[in-house]
Design an enzyme around this catalytic site. Structure first.
Site, PDB file in Angstrom:
ATOM      1  N   TYR A 160       0.905  -0.894   0.042  1.00 22.92           N
ATOM      2  CA  TYR A 160      -0.019  -0.221   0.024  1.00 22.92           C
ATOM      3  C   TYR A 160       1.179   1.105  -0.151  1.00 22.92           C
ATOM      4  CZ  TYR A 160      -3.562   3.369   2.090  1.00 22.92           C
ATOM      5  OH  TYR A 160      -4.253   4.504   2.290  1.00 22.92           O
ATOM      6  N   LYS A 164       1.085   4.145  -3.043  1.00 19.29           N
ATOM      7  CA  LYS A 164       1.165   5.820  -2.858  1.00 19.29           C
ATOM      8  C   LYS A 164       2.279   6.635  -2.906  1.00 19.29           C
ATOM      9  CE  LYS A 164      -3.225   4.812  -1.558  1.00 19.29           C
ATOM     10  NZ  LYS A 164      -4.585   4.615  -2.044  1.00 19.29           N
TER      11      LYS A 164
END
Ligand code: NAD
Length: 273
Positions: A160, A164
């Protein structure tokens, strides 16, 4: 009235943003994999809300989403590439299968990369295609939902965090080029917001004083709608504040030159006009 596409619109930030735009009189295509919730919500939200099932990691789904929106509403003005998921494979695990008595590694599950990175890149690609075809030369805005985990290390969800961080690099890289066509590309980097993303147990444990209200996130999305000069920004949303984060300071003059003055050399080297 502007037309928006919001992905991940059946829950959390996407749903709040959909309601925010509808209240301002916009038309919104709500894209999500959750057909049951999305269909029900769009029906409740009224005729300006249109639900379209789309898995953002699928090119075909996103291509159909954009095409149908453009044909239905006649333009696409604002794309919130918002859908995202947390890690589906912890990179610290020792995962193997035994073949002929030998332990062999198992291919890791990279679904998070497909949804959180490939998904927004498909959205950006399609957004630009349709912005260029908007009536009367009207161009548009892309806002991708990154995270504060795109600015700092985040050991519980490293895939993740990779996506990002990549989104922050993506918007900062493409923005100076697309602004020449009056297309802005930004991202928001929310801190912890109460949604369905985090496990329920985490929600229960998170101290309330560290929970960022949805209103801060909505203000950041709105700032990109209001201000045509904002592009290439990573808007960190923490508690009641929005911080438009600068890039890292250069450690020496050569690095500053490389990223601020050498564009013509790179463009010539890659044969780009
Ligand atoms: N909640 C937070 O604390 C927080 C903080 C920073 C960033 N974010 C980001 O905000 C975005 C929205 O998350 P949220 O917190 O509202 O979570 P959420 O789980 O409440 O909502 C996400 C929505 O995306 C949908 N979705 C998931 N995978 C999809 C796919 N492949 N295609 C289409 N739709 C899909 C889900 O069905 C759901 O409706 C995500 O990108 C997330 O990474 C959230």
């Amino acid at each position: 009235m502007p037309v928006a596409i919001v992905t991940g619109a059946a829950s959390g930030i996407g749903l709040a943003l959909t309601k925010h735009f509808l209240e301002a009189g916009w038309k919104v295509t709500m894209a999500d994999m959750n057909v049951e919730a999305g269909t029900k919500l769009a029906a409740e939200l009224g005729p300006s809300a249109f639900f379209k099932k789309a898995d953002v990691s699928s090119w075909d789904d996103q291509a159909a989403l954009f095409r149908e929106t453009f044909e239905k509403f006649g333009s696409i003005d604002y794309v919130a590439a918002n859908a995202g998921i947390d890690d589906r494979q912890l990179l610290y695990e020792d995962v193997y299968e035994t073949v002929d008595g030998v332990q062999v590694p198992v291919k890791p599950n990279l679904k998070t990369i497909e949804v959180d990175l490939n998904g927004p890149i498909y959205s950006l690609w399609l957004a630009v295609f349709y912005f260029r075809r908007n009536p009367a030369g009207k161009k548009g805005k892309v806002v991708i939902t990154a995270s504060n985990a795109g600015l700092y290390p985040f050991p519980t969800n490293p895939q993740y965090a990779s996506c990002k961080h990549a989104i922050v690099g993506l918007v900062r890289s493409v923005a100076p080029i697309f602004i020449k066509e009056n297309i802005t590309v930004n991202c928001i980097c929310p801190a912890f917001v109460e949604t369905n993303l985090a496990p329920k147990d985490l929600l229960r444990r998170m101290p309330r004083e560290h929970v960022t209200p949805m209103s801060t996130v909505l203000r950041a999305f709105q700032s990109f709608a209001d201000d045509d000069a904002l592009t290439g920004q990573a808007a960190e949303c923490s508690l009641g504040d929005i911080f438009y984060r600068p890039v890292l300071p250069y450690p020496n003059e050569s690095e500053r030159w490389m990223f601020e003055e050498s564009h013509k050399i790179w463009e010539a080297g890659y044969n780009q006009s």
